[in-house]
Write an enzyme that holds these catalytic residues in place. Structure first.
Site, PDB file in Angstrom:
ATOM      1  N   HIS A 271       0.845  -1.181   0.000  1.00 26.22           N
ATOM      2  CA  HIS A 271       0.000   0.000   0.000  1.00 26.22           C
ATOM      3  C   HIS A 271       0.885   1.237   0.000  1.00 26.22           C
ATOM      4  O   HIS A 271       1.941   1.236   0.621  1.00 26.22           O
ATOM      5  CB  HIS A 271      -0.906   0.017   1.237  1.00 26.22           C
ATOM      6  CG  HIS A 271      -2.033   0.968   1.096  1.00 26.22           C
ATOM      7  ND1 HIS A 271      -1.923   2.304   1.413  1.00 26.22           N
ATOM      8  CD2 HIS A 271      -3.290   0.796   0.608  1.00 26.22           C
ATOM      9  CE1 HIS A 271      -3.070   2.898   1.149  1.00 26.22           C
ATOM     10  NE2 HIS A 271      -3.912   2.011   0.655  1.00 26.22           N
ATOM     11  N   ASP A 328      -8.002  -5.320  -0.129  1.00 26.92           N
ATOM     12  CA  ASP A 328      -8.503  -6.168  -1.209  1.00 26.92           C
ATOM     13  C   ASP A 328      -8.173  -7.644  -1.033  1.00 26.92           C
ATOM     14  O   ASP A 328      -8.647  -8.473  -1.804  1.00 26.92           O
ATOM     15  CB  ASP A 328      -7.923  -5.691  -2.556  1.00 26.92           C
ATOM     16  CG  ASP A 328      -8.431  -4.304  -2.932  1.00 26.92           C
ATOM     17  OD1 ASP A 328      -9.638  -4.076  -2.775  1.00 26.92           O
ATOM     18  OD2 ASP A 328      -7.628  -3.472  -3.370  1.00 26.92           O
TER      19      ASP A 328
END
Ligand code: CMC
Length: 393
Positions: A271, A328
Site C-alpha cells: 500500500h 482487497d
C-alpha cells in the site's frame, strides 16, 4: 513560474485540506470524521456511515430515517435507462457499464449540474446516487445473465435491497440472511472513504474543472477499475484460483513477485500509505472467518489466502519493503461466499466508496480556495528546433 519539484505518483504532495478521513499509515489507524473504523464497522449500518462521512456527524434517529426514506425514494432508474443494459455485449465488464451509466445519469437528472441539488441539497443528491448506483450494479448483473430485472423494494433496507435485486428471481425466491447483510454492511463501511487515493483524487481533479458530479464520479469509477487500485480485489481471487490450480505452488508465485524482471505482483499486498497491516484487512479477515462459518461454507481459497499471507509475512523481500495484506486481500472471499461473481467485485468497491467520493467532491466545492487542478511537469524534450519541410524529412 518559479521552482518546480518532481513528485512522481504524488508520494509527498498534499493537494487539499480535508476533514473527512484520518489515516496513520505507520500505526495502521483509519478514522472517518474522528470515529475509528473498528467502532463504525461493529456498530453502524453503511447508510449511517455514509451520512457521517457526508455531514460530519452521526445521524440521530430522525435524520437517519429521513436519509433512508430518500434512499428508497430515488432507488428507481428512469425506465429509458433500462434499455442501456440491453445494448452492451453479454460479457461486457460491469465496471465499464457502471462508469458509462453513472455518466449518463446527468442526462436524466440534469438539474444537479453544479454544486448543489435544488431538491434538497447534497443529502438528497447522495441518496439519489447511492440508491441509483446500487440499482445499476444489480441490473447489470441481471442483464449479463439474461435474468429479468428485480426492482428495488421500499420494504427493504439498503443492503437487503441490493442482495434482493441481485439474487431474487420470479421462479426461485432469494432468502435474505442476516449474516450476509451484516457482512455486506461491514464491507461497504470499510470501503467508504480513504482520503486522497487514486480514484478520489481523480474525482477531485475532474470536479475541479467544475464538471457535474456524475461525470466526476464516473471518472472515479474508471480509476478504481485498475488492478493496482480497486481492481485488485478481482485480481486477488484470480491469483488464488491460479495458485490452487497449480497444485498450491506458493513458491512459484512468491518468487515471481520478487523477480525484478517480471512485472507480476502479489495482488492484495502493499500500500502506498500503510507500512503495517491495513486496518481494514484485519477486520475483513475476521469477518471472513465468521461469515463462512455461519454460512457453513468451506472455501479452499481461504486456506490458500491464509497460507500465502503467512509465507509473505516471513519473507525478507516483503518484510524489508513493509508489504502487508491490504483491504482487497480478503474481501473477495466474502463476496464469493455471497454469490457475487468475480467480475463484480470492483463494482462492490465502487458502491462502498461512493459516499467518500461525494463527500470529497462536496468538500472541495465548499472550499473557497479551491483552484482547478493542474500539475506541472519537468520538460525533457527539444526546446526549439528549426522546422523541417516534408520533402526534407
Ligand atoms: N508484490 C511484490 N512486490 C511489491 C508489491 C507486491 N504486491 N507491492 C509493492 N512491491 C514492491 C515494489 O516492487 C517495490 O520494490 P523495489 O523497492 O525493490 O522497487 C516496493 O515494493 C515498493 O513498491 P511501489 O510500487 O514503489 O509502491 P507504491 O506505493 O507505488 O504502490 C501499490 C502501492 C498498492 C500500487 C503496490 O503495493 C501494488 O502494486 N500492490 C498490488 C496491487 C494491490 O493490491 N493494490 C491494492 C491497493 S489497496 C486498496 C486499493 O487502492 O484498492
Amino acid at each position: 513560474t518559479g521552482h518546480i519539484t518532481l513528485d512522481r505518483g504524488f508520494m509527498n504532495t498534499a493537494s487539499c485540506f480535508s476533514s473527512i478521513t484520518y489515516l496513520d499509515g505507520d500505526k495502521g489507524i483509519l478514522n472517518y470524521r474522528g470515529y475509528s473504523i473498528e467502532d463504525l464497522a461493529a456498530n453502524c449500518s453503511f447508510v449511517e456511515v455514509s451520512y457521517l462521512i457526508l455531514h460530519g456527524e452521526l445521524p440521530n434517529y430522525q435524520e437517519l430515517e429521513h436519509f433512508r426514506h430518500d434512499m428508497n425514494r430515488f432507488a428507481l432508474l428512469h425506465e429509458d435507462m433500462i434499455h442501456f443494459f440491453d445494448h452492451f455485449p453479454p460479457n461486457a465488464s460491469p465496471m465499464s457499464i457502471l462508469s458509462t451509466t453513472i455518466n449518463s445519469l446527468h442526462n436524466f437528472y440534469p438539474e444537479m449540474t453544479a454544486k448543489t441539488d435544488p431538491y434538497g441539497g447534497i443529502s438528497v443528491t447522495t441518496a439519489r446516487l447511492l440508491a441509483k448506483v446500487r440499482t445499476i450494479a444489480a441490473f447489470s448483473y441481471k442483464k449479463s445473465n439474461g435474468y429479468p430485472l428485480v426492482y428495488p423494494s421500499h420494504k427493504l433496507n439498503y443492503c437487503e435491497n441490493f442482495l434482493n435485486m441481485m439474487f431474487d428471481r420470479p421462479n426461485i425466491p432469494y432468502e435474505i440472511k442476516p449474516e450476509v447483510t451484516a457482512a455486506l454492511n461491514k464491507l461497504l463501511i470499510l470501503h467508504a472513504d480513504h482520503e486522497q487515493n487514486c480514484s478520489t483524487s481523480t474525482v477531485r481533479l475532474v470536479g475541479s474543472a467544475q464538471v457535474n458530479l456524475y461525470a466526476s464520479i464516473s471518472a472515479g469509477v474508471s480509476a478504481l477499475w485498475g488492478p493496482l487500485h480497486g481492481g485488485a480485489n478481482q485480481a486477488v481471487i484470480e491469483m488464488l484460483e491460479e495458485i490452487h490450480e497449480s497444485g498450491d505452488d506458493y513458491n512459484y508465485y512468491i518468487e515471481k513477485a520478487k523477480d525484478k524482471n517480471d512485472p507480476f505482483r502479489l495482488a492484495g499486498f502493499g500500500h502506498r500509505v500503510y507500512k503495517t497491516f491495513d486496518p481494514r484487512a484485519r477486520i475483513i479477515k475476521e469477518a471472513c472467518h465468521e461469515m463462512l462459518a455461519s454460512m457453513n461454507v468451506h472455501d479452499p481459497l481461504l486456506d490458500i489466502a491464509f497460507e500465502l499471507e503467512e509465507r509473505v509475512l516471513r519473507d525478507d523481500y516483503f518484510i524489508s519493503r513493509n508489504l502487508y495484506p491490504n483491504v482487497d486481500f480478503y474481501s473477495g472471499i466474502i463476496y464469493r461466499a455471497m454469490g457475487i461473481p468475480t467480475d463484480m467485485f470492483t463494482v462492490m468497491f465502487a458502491l462502498g466508496r461512493l459516499p467518500g467520493w461525494i463527500a470529497q467532491w462536496t468538500e472541495m466545492h465548499a472550499d473557497p480556495n479551491t483552484k482547478i487542478g493542474r500539475p506541472r511537469q519537468i520538460y525533457t524534450g527539444y526546446k526549439q528546433r528549426a522546422f523541417v519541410p516534408m520533402y526534407e524529412r
